[in-house]
Design a protein around this motif. Structure first.
Motif, short mmCIF file in Angstrom:
data_model
loop_
_atom_site.label_atom_id
_atom_site.label_comp_id
_atom_site.label_asym_id
_atom_site.label_seq_id
_atom_site.Cartn_x
_atom_site.Cartn_y
_atom_site.Cartn_z
N UNK A 105 -6.05 -4.30 6.56
CA UNK A 105 -7.33 -4.61 6.06
C UNK A 105 -8.38 -3.21 6.66
N UNK A 106 -8.26 -2.63 7.67
CA UNK A 106 -9.05 -1.47 7.61
C UNK A 106 -8.85 -0.16 6.82
N UNK A 107 -7.68 0.20 6.36
CA UNK A 107 -7.33 0.67 5.30
C UNK A 107 -8.34 0.72 4.07
N UNK A 108 -8.20 -0.89 4.10
CA UNK A 108 -8.71 -0.92 2.45
C UNK A 108 -10.13 -0.67 2.29
N UNK A 109 -10.87 -1.47 3.64
CA UNK A 109 -11.63 -1.54 3.57
C UNK A 109 -12.57 -0.06 3.42
N UNK A 110 -12.04 0.91 4.59
CA UNK A 110 -11.94 3.05 4.42
C UNK A 110 -12.18 2.69 2.72
N UNK A 111 -11.32 2.50 2.19
CA UNK A 111 -10.75 3.09 0.49
C UNK A 111 -11.39 2.50 -0.45
N UNK B 53 -4.07 3.86 -5.52
CA UNK B 53 -3.14 4.20 -3.79
C UNK B 53 -2.80 2.75 -3.12
N UNK B 54 -2.21 3.11 -1.97
CA UNK B 54 -1.62 1.80 -1.60
C UNK B 54 -1.27 1.60 0.23
N UNK B 55 -1.97 0.36 0.39
CA UNK B 55 -1.49 0.39 2.33
C UNK B 55 -0.47 -0.07 2.40
N UNK B 56 0.64 0.68 3.21
CA UNK B 56 1.63 0.59 4.11
C UNK B 56 1.63 0.07 5.42
N UNK C 220 -9.75 8.27 6.23
CA UNK C 220 -8.52 6.93 5.76
C UNK C 220 -7.26 7.56 6.51
N UNK C 221 -6.35 6.83 6.40
CA UNK C 221 -4.94 7.30 6.86
C UNK C 221 -3.79 8.38 5.88
N UNK C 222 -4.27 8.82 4.66
CA UNK C 222 -3.97 10.03 3.70
C UNK C 222 -2.60 10.96 4.78
N UNK C 223 -1.80 11.38 4.40
CA UNK C 223 -0.84 11.94 5.13
C UNK C 223 -1.01 11.52 6.69
N UNK C 224 -0.79 10.58 7.27
CA UNK C 224 -0.47 10.80 8.26
C UNK C 224 0.01 9.22 8.53
N UNK C 225 1.25 9.23 9.48
CA UNK C 225 1.46 7.49 9.49
C UNK C 225 1.36 7.39 11.09
#
Length: 354
Positions: free
Chosen positions: A199-205, A141-144, A212-217
């Motif tokens: 950083x928050x998304x990384x922690x959730x992953x 996964x990558x966080x954009x 997680x903000x997957x499929x959502x911008x």
């Protein structure tokens, strides 16, 4: 220090189990600028076990407005060195892995395979598409995160079979469609907001906490303090990437000749006369430039008729981005000449010859 992470471990939905997962996590942050710094500072403070730092730039005065880890006395130093020292001072138990390079087709797979999550903290489309394709191939996964003026975007791609970057942006924009970083600025506080959200998304992953903000911008508008979300779906064709592309550049780019800063310094030392065009703005050129350089800003280069040159022509800008565009433009107009774009531009040259 058992009490170090107590404010996290006492959280009902996080606990000791969440802290253990963070400690086992391995995160690569590509880019040590306005986005990468808050990502690293928070992940480092929160106890992520291994952090990969990747960049090859030096600290410049104009970075200080938004890249708040750096101080005035850091100007001219390698970002990698400064960040390593300050993160070690913040949390000495973190395993810091240093990658003194930009991400390229040649090194992407070998580096990314060693991490659980990749954070895109870059400022250019070619690197984002390269990160995407490598992460799809390696199932990472990558966080954009992205910035523009008073706004920012955040999303997570390729997470648990979720959409990829190409599902949202199928094709790389042309050079004319890409905003010029020297004409479009960014409000200093916005990278901190977007980087913290990354950083928050990384922690959730890593921990499995939250959604997680997957499929959502996620769209952030700083002027109105508004947050909104756009949903997008997987295109199965974008999950079927078997190899990296031959080139990662904007769609209208041709192949150009490049030269490292060290190699160009050798040219300077071995030749009594060279043709060097600095394509930065007049203001940038007046601030500092190489002695033998002539200043023709990129915006004024179109229609420029050069003298009857019989030797190679070298092109330089601040980081190497604009000189690449200039080289392509001139090479197409004058195919009998050879134009070299200097990799890393003045950033690397000043590091070699402070």
């Amino acid at each position: 220090m058992e009490s170090r992470y107590i404010r996290q471990t006492t959280l009902k939905d996080f606990g000791e189990a969440g802290q253990v997962k963070l400690a086992k996590g391995k995160v690569l942050v590509v880019g040590l600028g306005g986005l990468g710094l808050p990502v690293l500072q928070y992940l480092n403070a929160m106890g992520v076990g291994t952090l990969g730092l990747m960049d090859q730039d030096v600290v410049e005065v104009h970075n200080l407005q938004r890249q708040v880890l750096y101080a005035e006395h850091d100007v001219g130093k390698q970002k990698l060195d400064v960040v390593q020292q300050k993160l070690q001072e913040q949390n000495s138990s973190t395993n810091l892995q240093l990658h003194d390079s930009f991400l390229t087709k040649e090194n992407a797979l070998d580096i990314i395979k060693n991490y659980d999550v990749v954070v895109d903290a870059t400022d250019n489309f070619p690197t984002r598409y390269l990160i995407n394709d490598a992460c799809v191939m390696l199932n990472k996964p990558f966080v954009y995160g992205a910035l523009h003026g008073f706004e920012g975007h955040v999303s997570v791609f390729n997470h648990q079979n979720g959409p990829t970057y190409r599902c949202l942006y199928p094709k790389m924009p042309s050079a004319e469609e890409v905003p010029n970083c020297n004409e479009n600025g960014v409000l200093g506080v916005v990278p901190g907001i977007i980087g913290t959200l990354q950083a928050l998304e990384v922690v959730k992953i890593l921990t499995g906490v939250g959604e997680v903000l997957s499929g959502k911008l996620l769209l952030f508008n700083g002027l109105d303090q508004l947050y909104s979300k756009i949903s997008f779906k997987v295109n199965p064709l974008n999950k079927n990437i078997k190899k990296l592309q031959e080139f990662y550049e904007t769609t209208d780019c041709g192949v150009i000749s490049t030269l490292s800063a060290a190699a160009f310094q050798s040219v300077r030392e071995s030749k009594s006369k060279i043709i060097l065009i600095d394509v930065r703005t007049n203001r940038e050129f007046d601030t500092n430039h190489l002695e033998e350089a002539m200043n023709i800003p990129l915006l004024e280069l179109e229609g420029y008729v050069p003298p009857k040159w019989s030797m190679e022509v070298y092109l330089i800008c601040q980081s190497g981005k604009r000189s690449e565009i200039a080289a392509k433009q001139l090479q197409q107009a004058y195919p009998n000449l050879t134009f070299y774009s200097i990799l890393g531009g003045m950033n690397k040259m000043m590091a070699l010859c402070p």
